[in-house]
Design a protein around this motif. Structure first.
Motif, PDB file in Angstrom:
ATOM      1  N   PRO A  94      -4.971   9.258  -4.896  1.00  0.00           N
ATOM      2  CA  PRO A  94      -4.544   9.808  -4.285  1.00  0.00           C
ATOM      3  C   PRO A  94      -4.966  10.023  -2.748  1.00  0.00           C
ATOM      4  O   PRO A  94      -4.211  10.108  -1.645  1.00  0.00           O
ATOM      5  CB  PRO A  94      -3.474  10.923  -4.623  1.00  0.00           C
ATOM      6  N   ALA A  95      -6.489  10.667  -2.489  1.00  0.00           N
ATOM      7  CA  ALA A  95      -7.204  10.735  -1.773  1.00  0.00           C
ATOM      8  C   ALA A  95      -7.170   9.677  -0.583  1.00  0.00           C
ATOM      9  O   ALA A  95      -7.699  10.114   0.920  1.00  0.00           O
ATOM     10  CB  ALA A  95      -7.996  11.873  -2.219  1.00  0.00           C
ATOM     11  N   GLU A  96      -7.251   8.757  -1.162  1.00  0.00           N
ATOM     12  CA  GLU A  96      -7.910   6.891  -0.005  1.00  0.00           C
ATOM     13  C   GLU A  96      -7.070   6.737   0.526  1.00  0.00           C
ATOM     14  O   GLU A  96      -6.926   5.958   1.527  1.00  0.00           O
ATOM     15  CB  GLU A  96      -8.723   6.389  -1.113  1.00  0.00           C
ATOM     16  N   GLY A  97      -5.682   6.709   1.045  1.00  0.00           N
ATOM     17  CA  GLY A  97      -4.945   6.364   1.943  1.00  0.00           C
ATOM     18  C   GLY A  97      -3.603   6.458   1.189  1.00  0.00           C
ATOM     19  O   GLY A  97      -2.559   6.983   0.303  1.00  0.00           O
ATOM     20  N   ASP A  98      -2.276   7.010   2.579  1.00  0.00           N
ATOM     21  CA  ASP A  98      -1.089   7.188   2.321  1.00  0.00           C
ATOM     22  C   ASP A  98      -0.358   5.290   2.518  1.00  0.00           C
ATOM     23  O   ASP A  98      -0.656   5.193   3.479  1.00  0.00           O
ATOM     24  CB  ASP A  98      -0.575   8.322   3.531  1.00  0.00           C
ATOM     25  N   ILE A  99       0.832   5.513   1.788  1.00  0.00           N
ATOM     26  CA  ILE A  99       1.818   4.249   2.200  1.00  0.00           C
ATOM     27  C   ILE A  99       3.469   4.622   2.949  1.00  0.00           C
ATOM     28  O   ILE A  99       3.713   6.301   1.976  1.00  0.00           O
ATOM     29  CB  ILE A  99       1.846   3.834   1.073  1.00  0.00           C
ATOM     30  N   LEU A 100       3.595   4.704   3.752  1.00  0.00           N
ATOM     31  CA  LEU A 100       4.693   5.336   4.642  1.00  0.00           C
ATOM     32  C   LEU A 100       6.223   4.396   4.027  1.00  0.00           C
ATOM     33  O   LEU A 100       6.473   3.272   3.786  1.00  0.00           O
ATOM     34  CB  LEU A 100       5.031   4.973   6.164  1.00  0.00           C
ATOM     35  N   LEU A 101       6.892   5.316   3.014  1.00  0.00           N
ATOM     36  CA  LEU A 101       7.637   4.737   3.163  1.00  0.00           C
ATOM     37  C   LEU A 101       9.492   5.062   3.524  1.00  0.00           C
ATOM     38  O   LEU A 101       9.891   5.989   4.004  1.00  0.00           O
ATOM     39  CB  LEU A 101       8.283   5.431   0.557  1.00  0.00           C
ATOM     40  N   ALA A 102      10.661   4.582   3.977  1.00  0.00           N
ATOM     41  CA  ALA A 102      11.582   4.492   4.703  1.00  0.00           C
ATOM     42  C   ALA A 102      12.663   5.141   4.099  1.00  0.00           C
ATOM     43  O   ALA A 102      13.449   4.359   2.991  1.00  0.00           O
ATOM     44  CB  ALA A 102      12.015   3.381   5.304  1.00  0.00           C
TER      45      ALA A 102
END
Length: 532
Positions: A94-102
């Motif tokens: 989880p520390a390696e990046g996010d995804i944005l969800l609508a």
């Protein structure tokens, strides 16, 4: 060429075409309706692997996601609010990046005390849950349900407003959808394989980091983050078609957090891709037989008159498809497209999702078969692919392949394997079997190895889960609902004896009252209840 694994439900006539589910001949997941034409129906074995529940305690690394606050804003659609939620791209890191969800919602309207949030998903995979909420669920679900629940939707990762996967532009998709999916020789087989490779390469080039992380398991984990962010102790959910697989996966991962779950048009998660594709092919065979039996009783049926058997009507339609294979017909299209065998087949399949579309299909077939005007069938095909009048496509088909191909290993490893399986597929559906068999080859060339495997879902410890099956459902054969309800420790099978894809909100007062009572009062129907 992509027949979605499971379409979406057929409600909002606008664009959610027989939706959640249609698509061209192709994507990878079908199955063998037990009632249909000869596919096997062996039961799931208790020794098969089962989806393991995650630990009840939320890992500390995920705490920032579970504790985030959503900033709601106006959506531009009256009555609806929108927000953006963060989730880890990779739950293992989880520390390696996010995804944005609508995310979108329509708040409970009252009167009556608010029960909580009701999350909806129309299926696909690849269908926009937000589009479904705004076009149908948020305005078309029963007034009593909308009064007591905040209606909520999240577009799954890679879908629509949530960092969508894009693979081909409009002109490339036009060419792709016209590819011959019933190759007659080595040259045509090579052309089909090249089309699948080009499609896969386009997806891989567009989203190399995202493609390994659009699985159903990850989407289900996103739903648990959303549940927490919305302030609900348990998830309340209505999922249709592929949305049943998503909802069942949630229950399997988080059985103690599963609240009132309705899984309508259920999938069987225990089946490998080839078996799924074969059984879905048989499901379309069952649906076509039902259509044909009705068609030949109508004065405007182009497949035969009264006394014509369903089998003969199917032969007449297959002969028409064969003629299109060598001589496509005009559609009056500004882009110069013509109705090919593959596009015509997609148009017919699209109408199988909803018996209300049968008159439209009869008219479209009459125009195409007798007047050489393919516009009606092209319209059905375009609606299935979500192609707009300007020639652009939604990302439905791209997301559909991305999720299907990561969830299960491919159905076939080579064209030779497809040829060997053709007799089984053609037995399952003489009309659609050949094309659907070749459509099952698409994941063979996918740039990312599948991370999922067939498995049972038991969700031990979950509250009652309502599993709905329609006896002549084309895309999610009834046997799948029986199988899923049997796997779930708390499954309650609710049967609709009828045609079309899914059952809730399609005209059966018996089905609707049973589901409404469950959502509003928590009263699950008796296991085995039947409605018509």
């Amino acid at each position: 060429m992509h027949i979605r694994r499971t379409l979406r439900s057929p409600r909002p006539r606008p664009r959610l075409r027989p939706r959640t589910g249609l698509a061209l001949l192709a994507a990878a997941l079908l199955a063998t309706a037990c009632s249909s034409e000869g596919a096997s129906t062996s039961a799931t074995s208790a020794s098969d692997p089962a989806l393991a529940a995650l630990p009840e305690a939320t890992p500390s690394a995920l705490a920032p996601y579970y504790g985030q606050k959503l900033s709601w804003r106006d959506c531009g659609v009256p009555g609806f609010q929108c927000a953006t939620m963060k989730a880890p791209l990779d739950y293992a890191k989880p520390a390696e990046g996010d995804i944005l969800l609508a995310v979108a919602r329509k708040k409970a309207t009252g009167p009556g005390e608010r029960i909580g949030s009701l999350l909806v998903n129309p299926g696909g995979p690849g269908g926009s849950a937000i589009g479904y909420l705004q076009q149908y669920a948020g305005i078309g679900y029963p007034e009593g349900v909308r009064a007591r629940y905040d209606m909520v939707a999240v577009d799954p990762r890679g879908v629509a407003r949530s960092e969508p996967v894009e693979c081909l532009d409009g002109r490339e998709m036009d060419a792709y959808t016209q590819t011959d999916v019933t190759p007659d020789d080595a040259e045509e087989t090579e052309g089909l394989v090249d089309a699948y490779k080009e499609f896969a390469e386009g997806c891989g080039a567009d989203a190399p980091e995202l493609l390994p992380h659009v699985s159903t398991v990850e989407a289900a984990r996103d739903m648990d983050v959303l549940r927490a962010v919305l302030g609900d102790e348990k998830l309340t959910y209505v999922g249709a078609s592929y949305g049943t697989f998503l909802g069942a996966t949630y229950a399997g991962l988080f059985p103690e957090r599963a609240g009132r779950l309705v899984l309508d048009g259920a999938m069987d998660p225990s089946l490998p891709a080839r078996r799924l594709n074969l059984e879905q092919t048989a499901g379309f065979g069952t649906a076509f037989r039902s259509f044909a039996e009705d068609c030949v009783q109508q004065a405007d049926c182009p497949l035969g008159g009264s006394g014509t058997s369903a089998a003969r009507a199917g032969q007449n339609l297959k002969a028409f498809f064969d003629r299109l294979d060598t001589a496509p017909i005009p559609v009056g299209d500004a882009d110069g497209r013509r109705l090919t065998e593959s596009l015509a087949t997609t148009g017919v399949i699209a109408a199988m999702y909803d018996e209300g579309a049968w008159p439209q299909l009869r008219a479209a077939l009459t125009s195409a078969m007798k007047e050489k005007d393919g516009a009606g069938l092209m319209l059905l095909s375009d609606s299935y692919y979500e192609r707009d009048a300007d020639g652009s496509y939604s990302n439905l088909m791209f997301a559909n392949a991305a999720v299907n191909c990561i969830d299960l290993p491919p159905a076939f490893s080579s064209p030779d394997e497809v040829r060997e399986a053709l007799p089984d597929f053609e037995k399952a559906s003489p009309v659609f079997g050949e094309g659907l068999a070749w459509a099952s080859l698409n994941c063979t060339y996918w740039p990312v190895r599948a991370t999922g495997e067939p498995h049972r879902i038991t969700a031990d410890g979950a509250a009652p889960i309502v599993v709905v099956g329609t006896t002549r459902d084309p895309a999610t054969p009834y046997r799948w609902a029986e199988a899923l309800a049997g796997q779930l420790s708390s499954g309650r099978l609710l049967t609709y004896d009828g045609d079309g894809h899914t059952a809730y909100g399609r005209g059966s007062a018996c089905i609707d009252s049973a589901i409404n009572a469950y959502l509003l009062r928590g009263t699950a129907p008796d296991d085995g209840k039947r409605c018509s």
